[in-house]
Structures are given as structure tokens and as C-alpha cells.
Write an enzyme that holds these catalytic residues in place. Structure first.
Site, mmCIF file in Angstrom:
data_model
loop_
_atom_site.group_PDB
_atom_site.id
_atom_site.type_symbol
_atom_site.label_atom_id
_atom_site.label_comp_id
_atom_site.label_asym_id
_atom_site.label_seq_id
_atom_site.Cartn_x
_atom_site.Cartn_y
_atom_site.Cartn_z
ATOM 1 N N ARG A 158 29.941 9.901 15.256
ATOM 2 C CA ARG A 158 30.615 8.609 15.382
ATOM 3 C C ARG A 158 31.550 8.717 16.575
ATOM 4 O O ARG A 158 32.416 9.580 16.638
ATOM 5 C CB ARG A 158 31.422 8.289 14.124
ATOM 6 C CG ARG A 158 32.036 6.944 14.283
ATOM 7 C CD ARG A 158 33.055 6.570 13.286
ATOM 8 N NE ARG A 158 33.648 5.315 13.709
ATOM 9 C CZ ARG A 158 34.786 4.851 13.264
ATOM 10 N NH1 ARG A 158 35.455 5.514 12.364
ATOM 11 N NH2 ARG A 158 35.253 3.707 13.700
ATOM 12 N N GLU B 110 28.715 2.864 7.311
ATOM 13 C CA GLU B 110 28.636 3.282 8.715
ATOM 14 C C GLU B 110 27.693 4.460 8.925
ATOM 15 O O GLU B 110 26.963 4.513 9.923
ATOM 16 C CB GLU B 110 30.046 3.604 9.232
ATOM 17 C CG GLU B 110 30.895 2.335 9.349
ATOM 18 C CD GLU B 110 32.381 2.613 9.379
ATOM 19 O OE1 GLU B 110 32.874 3.314 8.472
ATOM 20 O OE2 GLU B 110 33.052 2.119 10.292
ATOM 21 N N HIS C 144 35.163 -0.800 16.219
ATOM 22 C CA HIS C 144 34.659 -0.973 14.837
ATOM 23 C C HIS C 144 33.215 -1.456 14.795
ATOM 24 O O HIS C 144 32.764 -2.004 13.797
ATOM 25 C CB HIS C 144 35.518 -1.994 14.032
ATOM 26 C CG HIS C 144 36.874 -1.487 13.669
ATOM 27 N ND1 HIS C 144 37.987 -2.301 13.654
ATOM 28 C CD2 HIS C 144 37.307 -0.269 13.286
ATOM 29 C CE1 HIS C 144 39.049 -1.593 13.299
ATOM 30 N NE2 HIS C 144 38.666 -0.346 13.060
ATOM 31 N N ARG D 33 49.754 -0.300 15.053
ATOM 32 C CA ARG D 33 49.566 -0.824 16.417
ATOM 33 C C ARG D 33 50.063 -2.262 16.508
ATOM 34 O O ARG D 33 49.953 -3.023 15.545
ATOM 35 C CB ARG D 33 48.088 -0.783 16.803
ATOM 36 C CG ARG D 33 47.480 0.593 16.728
ATOM 37 C CD ARG D 33 45.995 0.525 17.063
ATOM 38 N NE ARG D 33 45.328 1.753 16.658
ATOM 39 C CZ ARG D 33 44.113 1.801 16.133
ATOM 40 N NH1 ARG D 33 43.411 0.692 15.965
ATOM 41 N NH2 ARG D 33 43.584 2.943 15.788
ATOM 42 N N ASN E 245 32.137 12.630 11.709
ATOM 43 C CA ASN E 245 33.133 11.592 11.966
ATOM 44 C C ASN E 245 34.499 12.279 12.026
ATOM 45 O O ASN E 245 35.056 12.652 10.997
ATOM 46 C CB ASN E 245 33.072 10.574 10.811
ATOM 47 C CG ASN E 245 33.962 9.375 11.049
ATOM 48 O OD1 ASN E 245 34.787 9.377 11.980
ATOM 49 N ND2 ASN E 245 33.815 8.365 10.220
#
Ligand code: ADP
Length: 398
Positions: A91, A384, A179, A235, A10
Site C-alpha cells: 500500500r 483495501e 485514500h 491536520r 501496509n
């Protein structure tokens, strides 16, 4: 079946996280996890822990660049201290208009992702670099891309389509959503009792929210890029497109090169806005809560914007699902920031969402709804890596 060691990678802007899992029939056990952090800073760190959390490596190496950092990871994983991986799962934040499925990483796939790096400009260039390096440093071991966009392949046609001319749709402009690996991991943890009408809010440095019907994604807040949807750490989330045009015109006055002007605009939208841009304090919720305690009005306004935006998305997804059985909070803020959960749910009582203040006073896995809440409200940390391992095993089987 013999046991199957799988490496999960990742990569982020200044770190590479990794973990080795061993899969045996339905069992998954973590052998170790680690990270190189502070790449290209004076603060390089490299650590590995075993499954019980004992530190096996704890160093402060020079990490002048990503290549040195990834070599450290590769050499440690192949040092013989851990079972040699038989496959690697990456990922992968973004696919492309033609890469919507998790799949084997080939040079052609990497070129395809590279071509569409503008879809996730903060993530894809790094992911592509690590994929190329992994093919070199782990010869003969199959590498697989596991996409954050994959979970959103089921969104409705209406959610997918942007209200723009066909010529841009034909270039791949659509809602992809992000996500997804986190969302899949929530569904996985809820099995076998997956609620029919579910909303999951993944609130971390990036923040998004998804409407999920019978375990399949119906709609999600992030759009073409991870900058869409909810305001997040740095963001904007969704804003009037006229704002973007206005800012671009200001930038163009001193930057005639179109590509450079676009890059500057991107920095404004995805790095200098959101919680850090509004507050002028930090992109980290812990700092913002501290600033609010000290009476900082800018931090208060930024956090209010964050929580009220999420409440509005919950309301709109409630309408899209035509009701709601469960609301799940996940991600660093969703799991840990008690005040954010309180503030988000404060005005949702009319939708039958009522949290119990005592139950909500928790970090990590819990049910936090009040007894009289029509909607069950839960906190569930994502898992994850496990989802990546499961996809790799499925793809190896294919
Ligand atoms: P990423 O999206 O990078 O994976 P995380 O899911 O780890 O990020 O979320 C990072 C966010 O979680 C930060 O804003 C951080 O402030 C917040 N966070 C982590 N721990 C806490 C805490 N104890 N209280 C409040 N916020 C927290």
C-alpha cells in the site's frame, strides 16, 4: 491457473500490517493477517491471526526500530507455516508527478518516490524504507506499488489544477487526492449497481471525500498532500493560505534555517491541528464524544467543525455532480460514529439526504437512509487489501 499466494504490506508510522491472501481464478481467500505495532516504544506487539480470527502468534517483542520489526514479519511469512508469496503488494500512499500508475517496484521507482517524499511526508519515507527492505528480504519475489493516488487519475482538469503560477505546476504541484484504495474498494463492493452520481466520505484518522461519476473519480477533497480538504484527526484541512504564511513568519523569528522552519510548520499543519489541536483533548473520536458528554466545549467545537465541514463538501460535490444518487460513509468514524453521521446529515435534507435514526443506530455495513430520502445513504467498510491483491494479479498478468 494454480493458486497464487500474495503478501499485502501496509506500513504506518509505528506499525507494519500485513496479510497473506491466496488467489485462485476469481476467488480470493485470506490465509492470515498480522501486525507489528509499537515500533520504537516500550510497548512492542506482534500478532498473527488465521482467517477465522484465531491467534497464531501473540508476542511482546523488543522492537527498537523498523528494521527489527520488518525482519519479524519477513521471517514469519517465510517460515513455511503459510504458502510462500509469489508477489507482494505495498500500500503506497503517494506516487509522484511521474508515478501515477500502480507498478513493479524497482530501485529507480523507490528513488523517484523518495525524491517526492514531501508530497506525503508522514507516509512516504516509511513506505520507501519498507520497499527497500522487502527487495532484500524477499529476493526473487516481485514487489508492486499500489497507489492511493491512482483512483484519482480521472479527476477533471479543473479539479487537478491549483490556482498558482505555471512554474510551480511544472514542479508537480497539483491535486493528487488520497485514500484511493479505500474508494476503489467501495466501488468494487457496489458492483454491478454502481450509482451514476456517488459521494463517498472516508472518515478515519485522515478524512477525505470524493465525488464519483459512473464509478470514476471526478473530484476529491485532499490536494497536493493529505493535509488538504477536510479537517481531520491532527491536520488542518483547507485553510486560508495567509494563516500558513503568518505562522511561518512567527516560526522564522526563532528558526533561521529555512528547512527546519518548514519542518516545524509542517508539524503544526499536519500533527498539531485538526481535532486534537482544536480540542486539546485527543485525536480519537471516541475520546472526543466522551469529552462532549462531560461538557467539554473545546471538544464540541472541534467535532462541530469536523461535521459541518464535511456537510459543506457534500453540498459542493452535489453541485459538481449536478445531483446525487448515493452517499456512502466509510473509515473508522464513518463506520462507527453514529453521532457524526447524524450531525453531518442534519442540514442536508434540502438535498434529499434523510437518514433514519433507527437504521443509523448501527456499526458496520448498512443502508441508513429513510424511506422518503431521495438519496440512498449507506455505511460500507473498506476492503483495501482485496483491491491491492487484485491490482497485483493484474500487474503480474501484464
Ligand atoms: P486510519 O485512518 O488510521 O486507518 P481508522 O479508519 O481506523 O483510521 O479510523 C480511526 C478513527 O475511527 C478514530 O478517530 C476512532 O475514534 C474512530 N472510531 C473507531 N471506532 C469507533 C467507535 N466505536 N466510535 C466512534 N469512533 C470510532
Amino acid at each position: 491457473m494454480s493458486s497464487l499466494p500474495i503478501l499485502v504490506l501496509n506500513s504506518g508510522s509505528s506499525s507494519i500490517k500485513f496479510a497473506v491472501y491466496e488467489a485462485y481464478d476469481g476467488q480470493r481467500s485470506k490465509i492470515c493477517e498480522g501486525a507489528v505495532d509499537g515500533i520504537a516504544t516500550d510497548n512492542g506487539k506482534f500478532w498473527i491471526k488465521d482467517a477465522a480470527g484465531n491467534k497464531l502468534t501473540d508476542e511482546t517483542p523488543d522492537l527498537p526500530n523498523r528494521s527489527v520489526a520488518f525482519q519479524l514479519v519477513a521471517h514469519s511469512v517465510l517460515s513455511g507455516k503459510f504458502p510462500k508469496p509469489k508477489a507482494i503488494g505495498h500500500r503506497t500512499v503517494s506516487g509522484s508527478p511521474t508515478v501515477l500508475e500502480n507498478q513493479l517496484i524497482t530501485p529507480e521507482l523507490i528513488d523517484n518516490l523518495d525524491k517526492y517524499a514531501d508530497l506525503a511526508p508522514l507516509h512516504t519515507p516509511i513506505a520507501v524504507y519498507i520497499m527497500r527492505e522487502a527487495l532484500k528480504l524477499f529476493p526473487g519475489i516481485p514487489n508492486f506499488a499500489v497507489l492511493d493516488t491512482y483512483f484519482h487519475r480521472t479527476i477533471s482538469e479543473g479539479a487537478r489544477r491549483m490556482p498558482i503560477p505555471d512554474e510551480y505546476v511544472d514542479m508537480g504541484v497539483r491535486r493528487y487526492g488520497y485514500h484511493g484504495i479505500s474508494y476503489e474498494s467501495i466501488i468494487h463492493q457496489l458492483q454491478p449497481n454502481i450509482p451514476q452520481k456517488l459521494i463517498v466520505a472516508h472518515l478515519g484518522n485522515g478524512a477525505s471525500i470524493s465525488a464519483i461519476r459512473n464509478g470514476q473519480c471526478l473530484d476529491t477533497s485532499m490536494g497536493l498532500t493529505p493535509s488538504g480538504g477536510i479537517i481531520s484527526a491532527s491536520r488542518t484541512g483547507d485553510i486560508d493560505p495567509g494563516v500558513v504564511i503568518f505562522i511561518l513568519k512567527q516560526i522564522a523569528k526563532s528558526e533561521p534555517d529555512t528547512r527546519k522552519a518548514a519542518d516545524k510548520l509542517e508539524t503544526v499543519v499536519s500533527k498539531n491541528s485538526g481535532l486534537v489541536g482544536m480540542s486539546g483533548v485527543s485525536n480519537d473520536m471516541r475520546d472526543l464524544r466522551e469529552a462532549i458528554k462531560q461538557g467539554n466545549e473545546h471538544a464540541r467545537l472541534a467535532v462541530d467543525k469536523f461535521t459541518s465541514t464535511i456537510a459543506r463538501w457534500v453540498g459542493s460535490f452535489y453541485a459538481e455532480l449536478n445531483g446525487l444518487d448515493m452517499l456512502v460513509f466509510t473509515g473508522g468514524i464513518g463506520e462507527n460514529d453514529i453521532a457524526s453521521r447524524t450531525e453531518i446529515c442534519a442540514n442536508l435534507e434540502a438535498l434529499g439526504i434523510v437518514i433514519d435514526p433507527t437504521r443509523n443506530n448501527v456499526r458496520g455495513q448498512a443502508t441508513i437512509s429513510a424511506d422518503d430520502s431521495r438519496v440512498t445513504v449507506c455505511v460500507i467498510p473498506p476492503a483495501e487489501d482485496l483491491i491491492i491483491v487484485n491490482h497485483v494479479i493484474r500487474l503480474l498478468g501484464d
